[in-house]
Design a protein around this motif. Structure first.
Motif, PDB file in Angstrom:
ATOM      1  N   MET A 178       0.823  -1.210   0.000  1.00 24.08           N
ATOM      2  CA  MET A 178       0.000   0.000   0.000  1.00 24.08           C
ATOM      3  C   MET A 178       0.852   1.252   0.000  1.00 24.08           C
ATOM      4  O   MET A 178       1.895   1.292   0.642  1.00 24.08           O
ATOM      5  CB  MET A 178      -0.858   0.039   1.260  1.00 24.08           C
ATOM      6  CG  MET A 178      -1.622  -1.226   1.468  1.00 24.08           C
ATOM      7  SD  MET A 178      -2.961  -0.930   2.568  1.00 24.08           S
ATOM      8  CE  MET A 178      -3.712   0.430   1.779  1.00 24.08           C
ATOM      9  N   VAL A 215      -3.699   5.789  -1.640  1.00 26.75           N
ATOM     10  CA  VAL A 215      -4.321   6.131  -0.354  1.00 26.75           C
ATOM     11  C   VAL A 215      -4.237   7.654  -0.163  1.00 26.75           C
ATOM     12  O   VAL A 215      -3.162   8.232  -0.288  1.00 26.75           O
ATOM     13  CB  VAL A 215      -3.591   5.428   0.821  1.00 26.75           C
ATOM     14  CG1 VAL A 215      -4.173   5.858   2.160  1.00 26.75           C
ATOM     15  CG2 VAL A 215      -3.661   3.913   0.660  1.00 26.75           C
ATOM     16  N   PRO A 248      -7.247   9.770   5.563  1.00 30.02           N
ATOM     17  CA  PRO A 248      -8.060   8.650   5.071  1.00 30.02           C
ATOM     18  C   PRO A 248      -9.367   8.458   5.848  1.00 30.02           C
ATOM     19  O   PRO A 248      -9.431   8.741   7.035  1.00 30.02           O
ATOM     20  CB  PRO A 248      -7.143   7.436   5.273  1.00 30.02           C
ATOM     21  CG  PRO A 248      -6.176   7.847   6.323  1.00 30.02           C
ATOM     22  CD  PRO A 248      -6.002   9.327   6.200  1.00 30.02           C
ATOM     23  N   TRP A 254     -12.243   4.099   2.924  1.00 27.24           N
ATOM     24  CA  TRP A 254     -10.991   3.644   2.326  1.00 27.24           C
ATOM     25  C   TRP A 254     -10.526   2.339   2.950  1.00 27.24           C
ATOM     26  O   TRP A 254     -10.020   1.453   2.270  1.00 27.24           O
ATOM     27  CB  TRP A 254      -9.908   4.723   2.471  1.00 27.24           C
ATOM     28  CG  TRP A 254      -9.701   5.380   1.167  1.00 27.24           C
ATOM     29  CD1 TRP A 254     -10.329   6.500   0.715  1.00 27.24           C
ATOM     30  CD2 TRP A 254      -8.862   4.923   0.109  1.00 27.24           C
ATOM     31  NE1 TRP A 254      -9.925   6.779  -0.551  1.00 27.24           N
ATOM     32  CE2 TRP A 254      -9.024   5.822  -0.950  1.00 27.24           C
ATOM     33  CE3 TRP A 254      -7.997   3.849  -0.041  1.00 27.24           C
ATOM     34  CZ2 TRP A 254      -8.353   5.687  -2.152  1.00 27.24           C
ATOM     35  CZ3 TRP A 254      -7.320   3.695  -1.225  1.00 27.24           C
ATOM     36  CH2 TRP A 254      -7.501   4.608  -2.268  1.00 27.24           C
ATOM     37  N   GLY A 305     -10.036  -1.270   1.151  1.00 24.87           N
ATOM     38  CA  GLY A 305      -8.794  -2.032   1.281  1.00 24.87           C
ATOM     39  C   GLY A 305      -9.024  -3.414   1.862  1.00 24.87           C
ATOM     40  O   GLY A 305      -8.400  -4.384   1.447  1.00 24.87           O
ATOM     41  N   VAL A 347      -0.962   6.667   5.033  1.00 23.18           N
ATOM     42  CA  VAL A 347      -0.796   5.353   4.399  1.00 23.18           C
ATOM     43  C   VAL A 347      -0.564   4.292   5.475  1.00 23.18           C
ATOM     44  O   VAL A 347      -1.176   3.210   5.451  1.00 23.18           O
ATOM     45  CB  VAL A 347       0.396   5.370   3.409  1.00 23.18           C
ATOM     46  CG1 VAL A 347       0.746   3.965   2.962  1.00 23.18           C
ATOM     47  CG2 VAL A 347       0.067   6.253   2.208  1.00 23.18           C
ATOM     48  N   VAL A 406      -3.730   3.394   7.359  1.00 19.10           N
ATOM     49  CA  VAL A 406      -4.655   2.544   6.595  1.00 19.10           C
ATOM     50  C   VAL A 406      -4.118   1.111   6.523  1.00 19.10           C
ATOM     51  O   VAL A 406      -4.861   0.148   6.735  1.00 19.10           O
ATOM     52  CB  VAL A 406      -4.884   3.116   5.172  1.00 19.10           C
ATOM     53  CG1 VAL A 406      -5.686   2.146   4.332  1.00 19.10           C
ATOM     54  CG2 VAL A 406      -5.624   4.448   5.252  1.00 19.10           C
TER      55      VAL A 406
END
Ligand SMILES: [Fe+2]
Length: 354
Positions: A4, A35, A39, A43, A47, A67, A70
């Motif tokens: 990611m 991303v 976020p 999201w 994912g 990032v 997430v």
């Protein structure tokens, strides 16, 4: 492996380097780039669906704090069925451990590579808050200052401010202890001279290394000691003003320090002496640290009155409620009441510098 990253992952050439290395090691992977900053829960849901489709066994996050947050959340909830909102709102706890995550920061800031939380925005409720759980801590943190060399100037300034504020807030929090103090104070000492140097010349590897080390040490300190009122206010204000998290933290810092002085003064004085600010009484040294933060904001070119972001009196009750409910506020050096917050917000809104 699920890889990611943000929009810069491919642009920086990092995605290709990662893919080459995974190919050489015989690891199958799928990429999930793009991303966004700040976020949302959607999201993470997206994912998680992608993770299930690819049947990945480990999640790699390469990027800034957003990032990494997430990547951590997706790995944490890998085996869960309910929407992410249920866990974020505290209605459910994961029934089993998720998947391991590996985090490689490309900014020196949040310390998300070593912390047990993931900051996500719930657009439905209009709330930015942390998903928490010991299993959110990544299995591996890959902290390589070379990954931060391409971080643009504004992000270097904002994320670096976040790291410096996190070092000082964890150093003075009510959860502070000798272990976290050792990490927080040294982190501050490393980053104080390095941030202006890294902002001025992004290619300065020595400054980048000090920032990378300092930010991960501040992350370890806050994972243990928690933070303070700057972070309690940064989430509701950030959501309202749409300013980057680190910038809000930096701009709030002098106001909160002024408020904290009666309690945190002696520790501010220790931090001031650690970076060789003019000596003297504790009171003088602590005041010098507040001035130093002002000067730092000027020096790295981000100083501006927070009042400009359109903070209105009508927004206060909501901000105050959210700030008082925040775990960061509960760990602030000086205990905080709704009245304290109201006068603090007023001084921020009118642009009065403390
Ligand atoms: Fe932060």
């Amino acid at each position: 492996m699920l890889v990611m990253g943000g929009s810069s992952l491919a642009r920086s050439g990092n995605l290709r380097r990662i893919e080459d290395s995974l190919r050489a090691a015989g690891v199958k992977w799928a990429a999930f780039p793009g991303v966004p900053a700040e976020p949302t829960l959607d999201w993470v849901d997206k994912g998680r669906r992608y993770l299930r489709d690819t049947r990945a066994e480990v999640v790699l996050g390469v990027g800034g704090g957003s990032v990494l947050d997430v990547a951590k959340a997706i790995a944490f909830l890998a085996h869960e069925d309910a929407p992410t909102a249920a866990y974020h709102r505290g209605e459910r706890d994961p029934a089993s451990a998720g998947l391991p995550s590996i985090c490689a920061p490309t900014t020196s800031g949040t310390g998300a590579e070593v912390t047990p939380n993931s900051v996500l925005t719930d657009t439905e409720r209009g709330v930015k808050a942390s998903l928490r759980g010991g299993d959110l801590t990544p299995a591996v943190a890959l902290v390589d200052p070379e990954l931060t060399l391409s971080c643009p100037r504004p992000q270097t300034a904002y994320s670096g401010l976040d790291a410096i504020v996190q070092a000082l807030e964890s150093y003075t929090s009510t959860g502070a202890n000798p272990y976290s103090d050792a990490l927080a104070l040294r982190a501050f000492e490393l980053m104080a001279p390095a941030l202006p140097a890294a902002v001025e010349d992004g290619g300065n590897l020595e400054a980048r290394e000090a920032m990378a080390l300092g930010s991960v040490m501040a992350g370890l300190a806050l994972a243990c000691a928690r933070l303070g009122l700057v972070h309690g206010l940064a989430h509701p204000l950030g959501h309202l003003c749409s300013l980057p998290h680190g910038l809000i933290c930096g701009l709030l810092m002098p106001h909160v320090m002024q408020f904290n002085l009666p309690v945190a003064g002696p520790k501010y004085a220790v931090a001031a002496r650690a970076i060789s600010l003019p000596n003297g009484s504790d009171e003088k040294a602590a005041g010098a640290l507040v001035d130093w933060i002002h000067d730092l904001l000027e020096e790295i070119g981000v100083a501006r009155p927070l009042g400009e972001c359109g903070l209105r009196e009508a927004d206060y009750p909501r901000i105050i409620d959210e700030a008082l409910a925040s775990g960061s506020t509960k760990h602030n050096a000086r205990s905080v009441t709704a009245d304290d917050l109201r006068s603090l917000l007023r001084s921020i809104a009118t642009g009065k510098t403390p």
